[in-house]
Design a protein around this motif. Structure first.
Motif, mmCIF file in Angstrom:
data_model
loop_
_atom_site.group_PDB
_atom_site.id
_atom_site.type_symbol
_atom_site.label_atom_id
_atom_site.label_comp_id
_atom_site.label_asym_id
_atom_site.label_seq_id
_atom_site.Cartn_x
_atom_site.Cartn_y
_atom_site.Cartn_z
ATOM 1 N N UNK A 134 0.709 -1.169 -0.116
ATOM 2 C CA UNK A 134 0.046 0.013 -0.180
ATOM 3 C C UNK A 134 0.713 1.297 -0.341
ATOM 4 N N UNK A 135 0.176 2.100 -0.595
ATOM 5 C CA UNK A 135 1.271 3.227 -0.382
ATOM 6 C C UNK A 135 0.040 4.042 -0.276
ATOM 7 N N UNK A 136 0.693 5.604 0.390
ATOM 8 C CA UNK A 136 -0.124 6.082 1.264
ATOM 9 C C UNK A 136 1.161 7.563 0.888
ATOM 10 N N UNK A 181 9.846 4.894 -7.814
ATOM 11 C CA UNK A 181 8.826 4.950 -6.996
ATOM 12 C C UNK A 181 8.722 6.419 -8.185
ATOM 13 N N UNK A 182 7.135 7.086 -8.336
ATOM 14 C CA UNK A 182 7.475 7.829 -9.590
ATOM 15 C C UNK A 182 5.747 8.698 -8.647
ATOM 16 N N UNK A 217 10.410 -2.419 -12.734
ATOM 17 C CA UNK A 217 9.350 -1.361 -13.943
ATOM 18 C C UNK A 217 11.062 -0.846 -14.146
ATOM 19 N N UNK A 218 11.498 -0.742 -15.451
ATOM 20 C CA UNK A 218 12.601 -0.351 -15.854
ATOM 21 C C UNK A 218 12.977 0.836 -15.764
ATOM 22 N N UNK A 278 3.687 1.350 -13.536
ATOM 23 C CA UNK A 278 3.471 0.726 -12.209
ATOM 24 C C UNK A 278 2.767 -0.329 -11.559
ATOM 25 N N UNK A 279 2.652 -1.134 -10.685
ATOM 26 C CA UNK A 279 1.622 -1.814 -10.451
ATOM 27 C C UNK A 279 1.221 -0.851 -9.014
#
Length: 125
Positions: free
Chosen positions: A2-4, A33-34, A101-102, A112-113
């Protein structure tokens, strides 16, 4: 995983904000991370990225020299320091992460997943 994302707000032109993206769950292998943003009526655009290993970073031209992306591995957190904010920076900002990701695909949202929920940045003139 999870990303917050957090840290958005209403600021005036010239002010600064720092966005945070905290990862939880299975993050042991490291993430690229983007940060992306989406303004009303516009497509989601890449803002900045940091590679999962090493210190490679990347920025879209419009934020170079004003925004800085960084990582604190101990806190599983990626930051986006935004200085000299302009009204054109107004958007919902999203962080995205991916383990495999490359680097050449860093600006492609579909690569991105995992995505955070977004945080609103409003810059008034």
């Amino acid at each position: 995983v999870q990303l917050q994302a957090s840290g958005g707000g209403l600021v005036q032109a010239g002010d600064s904000l720092r966005l945070s993206c905290v990862a939880s769950g299975r993050t042991g292998s490291g993430f690229t991370v983007g940060w992306f943003r989406q303004a009303p009526g516009k497509e989601r655009e890449f803002v900045a990225g940091i590679f999962r290993s090493g210190g490679s970073t990347s920025y879209t031209d419009s934020v170079k020299g004003r925004f800085t992306i960084s990582r604190d591995r101990a806190k599983n957190t990626v930051y986006l320091q935004m200085n000299s904010l302009e009204p054109k920076d107004t958007a919902i900002y999203y962080c995205a992460g991916d383990e495999s990701i490359i680097w050449s695909a860093r600006a492609t949202p579909d690569a991105y997943d995992y995505w955070g929920q977004g945080t609103l940045v409003t810059v008034s003139s």
